[in-house]
Design an enzyme around this catalytic site. Structure first.
Site, PDB file in Angstrom:
ATOM      1  N   PRO A 200       0.837  -1.207   0.000  1.00 35.50           N
ATOM      2  CA  PRO A 200       0.000   0.000   0.000  1.00 35.50           C
ATOM      3  C   PRO A 200       0.863   1.246   0.000  1.00 35.50           C
ATOM      4  O   PRO A 200       2.075   1.186   0.262  1.00 35.50           O
ATOM      5  CB  PRO A 200      -0.802  -0.134   1.301  1.00 35.50           C
ATOM      6  CG  PRO A 200       0.014  -1.041   2.163  1.00 35.50           C
ATOM      7  CD  PRO A 200       0.727  -1.979   1.243  1.00 35.50           C
ATOM      8  N   PRO A 201       0.290   2.398  -0.315  1.00 35.17           N
ATOM      9  CA  PRO A 201       1.083   3.637  -0.331  1.00 35.17           C
ATOM     10  C   PRO A 201       1.524   4.036   1.071  1.00 35.17           C
ATOM     11  O   PRO A 201       0.863   3.741   2.063  1.00 35.17           O
ATOM     12  CB  PRO A 201       0.114   4.671  -0.932  1.00 35.17           C
ATOM     13  CG  PRO A 201      -1.244   4.125  -0.644  1.00 35.17           C
ATOM     14  CD  PRO A 201      -1.123   2.637  -0.697  1.00 35.17           C
ATOM     15  N   VAL A 203       4.206   3.169   2.914  1.00 35.32           N
ATOM     16  CA  VAL A 203       4.787   2.206   3.861  1.00 35.32           C
ATOM     17  C   VAL A 203       6.307   2.148   3.754  1.00 35.32           C
ATOM     18  O   VAL A 203       6.931   1.351   4.455  1.00 35.32           O
ATOM     19  CB  VAL A 203       4.184   0.801   3.662  1.00 35.32           C
ATOM     20  CG1 VAL A 203       2.698   0.809   3.965  1.00 35.32           C
ATOM     21  CG2 VAL A 203       4.435   0.284   2.251  1.00 35.32           C
ATOM     22  N   SER A 538     -15.263 -16.705   0.820  1.00 31.55           N
ATOM     23  CA  SER A 538     -14.427 -16.770   2.020  1.00 31.55           C
ATOM     24  C   SER A 538     -15.169 -16.359   3.288  1.00 31.55           C
ATOM     25  O   SER A 538     -14.660 -16.561   4.389  1.00 31.55           O
ATOM     26  CB  SER A 538     -13.181 -15.896   1.848  1.00 31.55           C
ATOM     27  OG  SER A 538     -13.544 -14.545   1.697  1.00 31.55           O
ATOM     28  N   LYS A 581      -5.385 -10.742   5.207  1.00 32.36           N
ATOM     29  CA  LYS A 581      -6.435 -10.907   6.215  1.00 32.36           C
ATOM     30  C   LYS A 581      -5.857 -10.973   7.625  1.00 32.36           C
ATOM     31  O   LYS A 581      -6.409 -10.389   8.571  1.00 32.36           O
ATOM     32  CB  LYS A 581      -7.248 -12.165   5.912  1.00 32.36           C
ATOM     33  CG  LYS A 581      -8.088 -12.045   4.642  1.00 32.36           C
ATOM     34  CD  LYS A 581      -8.778 -13.348   4.315  1.00 32.36           C
ATOM     35  CE  LYS A 581      -9.637 -13.201   3.047  1.00 32.36           C
ATOM     36  NZ  LYS A 581     -10.296 -14.471   2.675  1.00 32.36           N
TER      37      LYS A 581
END
Length: 627
Positions: A200-201, A203, A538, A581
């Site tokens: 993700p952006p 990090v 799921s 998750k």
């Protein structure tokens, strides 16, 4: 009668007058061409002067013939019958002379203009050469502009707060230990690999790549020299011209007819190759942020460079036999430009969205989403660099509103400025009141809605994935005896998706097998809090658990999250997105995650004190989640 016979007839007189006028006209034209003096001189040289002044029309015609034809040997005096045809010939010859003279005058004029231009260029080149030899190309005006630029450099602002707080060592990067170790192994090896960084952006992908190269330069077995370059580019802004006139990434050729070609080469018709970022990165690292946004054709061209480790140029204007072509131009066209570098591409896209050809040539490293605890550590470390103290409550508050390290540091910088403005001096402490003010002005919302940690009947916690972020889903269920005769009613979120609805009916089947109760005798309402789309299998086990809890009135432990597909036989089937998750559950502060047994190999390292339990049947699930 005799007197009457001697008088000329009117027709003959008219013809004589016409010939007189034609001779006079030719004489006048010659006067205009040569001028009176030059015409007399020419007539003298051609032995025609005495004939030119004669009263006899035939002699004057002879003189004109000598002048037009420039032939002194022409001495035949024309008769009256011959004068007319001779004048016709002389007029045609004179017309040719005038046409030729006009063309010659035009050519001479154009030649004179070109010679003047060449002369001016020559004088200018000589002048510039003399200036260069004496003191360079500088003039008072260029020196004035240079002084203005120097003054601007001296009067710039200080570093920004973000530059001050940026990590300077790998030890200062928080929450990415596994990614750092993986990238070091890829770059500090004697055989470094091209790498794709996913995550993700905000990090730390760019920062880690830059700092890893600094470490790799110092490793003995590393092929990187101490001055190996680190060249950054943005895939969203890398644009190129299909005509190859310009390509900042790979390099291009400026043909003589295009703007931008060097003047000395353009005048000689010589194309000039210009290298790009891949050559600037030779011997080092080319880092392309958001590489997934690059033009697909440009990506393929980049892959070709990765294979060849060189960039080749071509131009129809290149002549290898031209002695005026400089050596460096010959070398670039014949051998290409070196481009042996390591590519590090970063992206916020999922791997499935990246070109398979690019992925096949690169090792893949995943950066983990940051947790609230990571954000707190990042903010505390950044505050030390700013030489201020931030209270733990203020740091925790930032972690509730963003999980991007860059955004968190930006909020700290905003708080520093607000505190400075309020106190009119450098702040020593940034407290929760200042941080609340900054967050309120920024109109931020919590990134993770609060989840009750009390055991609740009919509520389970499922897991989903959005991009690189794992999400915790609250799934609620209520079960009532049917109100009227017939089958009970089932209600489920329309926005959850058709596959999630199928999971509800799968759960009903398994519940009947497990409890012996016919759920057609009940009204059942299943709700995904927030109305999110969880279209996929799921959430099947989590939906089953919520309905079972509502049916039996047994509460579910609030710190346990569940993922897995439910089969009609009650077995737990594997699902995707396990790492995301688990990190999503960790970010929410949960302690335990139930994972299908067949997904045991997908659990990532570095999950801290998270408890991962592997389950294969609904009985095992119920044993772990029910209070």
């Amino acid at each position: 009668m005799a007197d009457n016979a001697k008088k000329p007839e009117p027709k003959a007189r008219k013809q004589a007058n016409t010939l007189e006028r034609r001779v006079a006209a030719l004489h006048e034209i010659l006067m205009q061409i040569y001028g009176p003096e030059r015409l007399i001189l020419r007539a003298g040289k051609l032995q025609a002067l005495k004939y030119l002044r004669s009263d006899d029309l035939g002699l004057r015609t002879l003189a004109l013939a000598k002048l037009v034809r420039e032939d002194p040997s022409f001495n035949e005096v024309p008769t009256k019958k011959e004068i007319g045809p001779l004048l016709d010939e002389l007029e045609d010859e004179l017309a040719d002379i005038l046409a030729r003279r006009t063309l010659e005058d035009d050519l001479e004029k154009r030649i004179a203009e070109k010679m003047q231009e060449r002369h001016e260029d020559y004088v200018r080149d000589i002048r510039n050469q003399i200036l260069k030899e004496d003191g360079g190309p500088e003039t008072p005006e260029t020196l004035k502009k240079f002084a203005q630029l120097v003054k601007l450099d001296q009067g710039g602002l200080t570093q920004s707060a973000l530059e001050v707080m940026r990590p300077e060592r790998l030890e200062e990067v928080i929450g990415q230990e596994d990614a750092i170790d993986s990238l070091l192994a890829k770059l500090a090896s004697p055989y470094p690999q091209h790498v794709l960084l996913y995550g993700p952006p905000g990090v730390g992908k760019t920062t880690v790549a830059r700092l890893v190269l600094q470490v790799a330069r110092t490793v003995p077995q590393s092929p990187f020299s101490e001055d190996a370059p680190f060249v950054e580019a943005d895939g969203t802004t890398l644009r190129w011209d299909p005509r190859e006139i310009t390509n900042p990434l790979l390099g291009s050729v400026h043909d003589p007819i295009y703007q931008g070609a060097r003047r000395d080469l353009a005048e000689s018709g010589i194309p000039e190759p210009k290298t790009g970022l891949v050559t600037d990165s030779h011997g080092g690292v080319l880092f392309i942020d958001e590489i997934g946004e690059m033009d697909p054709i440009l990506q393929n061209k980049l892959l070709k460079v990765l294979e060849d480790k060189r960039v080749y140029f071509d131009s129809p204007y290149y002549d290898p036999t031209d002695p005026n072509v400089p050596k460096y131009v010959h070398k670039l066209f014949s051998e290409g430009a070196p481009a042996d570098f390591i590519l590090i591409g970063a992206t916020t896209r999922s791997p499935e969205e990246i070109s398979p050809a690019l992925r096949s040539r690169c090792a893949e490293i995943y950066f983990d989403p940051l947790t609230p605890d990571d954000i707190k550590r990042i903010v505390m470390q950044a505050a030390e660099k700013l030489q201020v103290t931030i209270t733990p409550e203020a740091a925790n508050l930032i972690g509730q509103y963003t999980l991007e390290g860059r955004k968190a540091v930006g909020l700290l910088a905003d708080a520093f400025s607000v505190a400075y403005l309020r106190r009119n001096e450098r702040p020593q402490i940034i407290d929760v009141d200042v941080m609340k003010d900054v967050i309120s002005r920024s109109r931020l919302v919590p990134v993770r809605p609060a989840i009750s940690l009390e055991p609740i009947v009919g509520r389970s916690l499922g897991l989903a994935v959005a991009g690189f972020q794992g999400l915790v889903l609250e799934i609620e269920a209520t079960v009532f005896p049917r109100e009227k005769d017939g089958e009970g009613r089932w209600r489920f979120n329309d926005t959850a998706g058709s596959m999630a609805k199928d999971s509800v009916f799968n759960a009903a089947t398994v519940l009947r097998q497990l409890t012996g109760r016919d759920l057609t005798q009940y009204d059942v309402h299943v709700n995904v809090v927030g109305g999110g789309n969880i279209d996929g299998p799921s959430a099947g086990v989590a939906i089953f658990t919520a309905i079972y809890s509502a049916l039996t009135q047994i509460p579910i432990r609030p710190t346990v999250a569940i993922t897995g597909e439910l089969s009609l036989s009650g077995r737990i089937k594997p699902v995707g997105g396990i790492p995301e998750k688990i990190f999503g559950a960790r970010q929410q502060g949960l302690s335990t995650v139930l994972v299908p047994k067949d997904n045991a190999g997908d659990v990532p390292p570095g999950i801290g004190d998270m408890k991962i339990l592997f389950v294969s049947t609904v009985e095992e699930v119920l044993a772990e989640v029910l209070v």
